[in-house]
Design an enzyme around this catalytic site. Structure first.
Site, PDB file in Angstrom:
ATOM      1  N   GLU A   8    -104.027   3.353 110.579  1.00  9.66           N
ATOM      2  CA  GLU A   8    -104.478   2.822 109.280  1.00  9.66           C
ATOM      3  C   GLU A   8    -105.830   2.146 109.447  1.00  9.66           C
ATOM      4  O   GLU A   8    -105.968   0.937 109.382  1.00  9.66           O
ATOM      5  CB  GLU A   8    -103.470   1.835 108.686  1.00  9.66           C
ATOM      6  N   HIS A  10    -109.778   2.231 108.168  1.00  8.75           N
ATOM      7  CA  HIS A  10    -110.441   2.683 106.948  1.00  8.75           C
ATOM      8  C   HIS A  10    -111.945   2.867 107.102  1.00  8.75           C
ATOM      9  O   HIS A  10    -112.585   2.259 107.959  1.00  8.75           O
ATOM     10  CB  HIS A  10    -110.170   1.676 105.831  1.00  8.75           C
ATOM     11  N   HIS A 165    -100.409   3.968 100.985  1.00 11.69           N
ATOM     12  CA  HIS A 165    -101.174   2.743 101.250  1.00 11.69           C
ATOM     13  C   HIS A 165    -101.233   1.874  99.996  1.00 11.69           C
ATOM     14  O   HIS A 165    -101.240   2.381  98.876  1.00 11.69           O
ATOM     15  CB  HIS A 165    -102.593   3.110 101.693  1.00 11.69           C
ATOM     16  N   ASP A 286    -105.547  -1.840 110.953  1.00 12.04           N
ATOM     17  CA  ASP A 286    -106.021  -2.050 109.574  1.00 12.04           C
ATOM     18  C   ASP A 286    -107.481  -2.478 109.561  1.00 12.04           C
ATOM     19  O   ASP A 286    -107.907  -3.310 108.765  1.00 12.04           O
ATOM     20  CB  ASP A 286    -105.169  -3.074 108.827  1.00 12.04           C
TER      21      ASP A 286
END
Length: 323
Positions: A8, A10, A165, A286
């Site tokens: 995860e 981004h 998400h 993250d």
């Protein structure tokens, strides 16, 4: 240091201009470095990966991404262009990067076309969907709706997972949060919104019809491991017409994978492993909304059985994503 894969992580794009979606979550002082990190793939990100022992990162578009574009044609176009950007970064360093596709679920048929292109032509490992999609300006569409059954059939056919998400609920749909801005976002609203979306998928009968579908949730499962027993317990008392044929806990254990993204809490991790099994928990950070360094330092120091530690670090991700 344990070798790790992170799922995860981004990125943003400036063309199309999706990176600015994150500005509201930062102050004028903290936004510039976060913007830089969202747009950077090949420089600072790689250095931080090396320092954290993260061997491979699966890139995904920031939230709310394509899901926040109510114009269908624009959403379809921007999803395709965004995936082309991600594919180019993966092409440059296939040893360090993979990608999840962005999809315009505003148009389920076009989402299927783009998912197939992303997986079969670009080599993507699945898709990441930022919650509900805004459709025609004033409607929110959730993935348990019947119109999305062909999409899930395609997901099952391709054998790839979908990462569900978070995104904030829209103000018109979140009166209970009104006047309390601290309840929005990753502090609370993300988990409530996404956990509820996941429950809708479980309850809809989706996994009875398509048992091969696999969904990934971040943040140790968006509160679900800690409340799934009670949800099932109360549904026995009052099923309320639920279409699902089995207890929801079964689907959590058989159709979901949960990552550590942004939830570096040891006791909660141990509970999650106990609830769904070590084979369904995966490492993630993250980034750039959380620190790779903090995530890796916490994870590497965990007192886990070596086999379990390695599964969560990379083994489960390799199996799930076919790496």
């Amino acid at each position: 240091m344990v070798r790790k894969i992170a799922l995860e992580e981004h990125f943003g794009t400036s063309d199309p201009d999706l990176v600015e979606q994150s500005r509201e979550h930062f102050t004028e002082r903290t936004w510039p470095p976060h913007r830089r990190r969202l747009l950077d793939i090949q420089d600072e990100r790689l250095r931080l990966m090396d320092e954290a022992g993260i061997e491979l990162v699966v890139l995904s578009l920031l939230a709310p991404g394509i899901q926040a574009l109510p114009d269908r044609a624009q959403a379809v176009d921007w999803a395709r262009r965004t995936n082309d950007v991600a594919a180019e970064h993966v092409r440059l360093r296939p040893d360090r990067f993979a990608a999840f596709a962005a999809l315009a679920l505003q148009d389920p048929e076009e989402a299927i076309v783009e998912l197939r292109r992303a997986v079969t032509e670009l080599g993507f490992k699945g898709a990441l969907v930022n919650g509900f999609s805004e459709v025609d300006g004033d409607r929110t569409a959730y993935l348990d709706e019947p119109r999305y059954r062909p999409f899930w059939a395609a997901v099952e056919d391709l054998g790839v997972p979908v990462y569900l998400h978070p995104r904030d609920p829209l103000p018109r749909d979140s009166r209970m949060l009104e006047g309390h801005p601290w309840l929005y976002g990753s502090a609370w609203g993300f988990s409530v919104e996404t956990g509820t979306h996941a429950l809708r998928l479980m309850a809809s009968g989706l996994f009875d019809e398509h048992p091969g579908v696999q969904v990934i949730l971040g943040h140790l499962g968006e509160l679900l491991p800690f409340n799934i027993w009670r949800t099932d317990h109360r549904l026995k008392v009052k099923p309320a017409g639920i279409p699902a044929r089995r207890p929801l806990r079964d689907y959590l254990r058989e159709n979901f994978h949960l990552t550590t993204s942004g939830n570096f809490a040891t006791r909660e991790l141990l509970f999650t492993i106990d609830e769904v099994g070590a084979d369904r928990v995966l490492f993630s950070a993250d980034y750039p909304f959380e620190s790779m360094t903090e995530a890796a330092a916490w994870f590497d120091a965990l007192d886990l059985d070596r086999e379990v530690h390695e599964k969560i670090a990379e083994g489960n991700a390799r199996k799930l994503l076919g790496l």
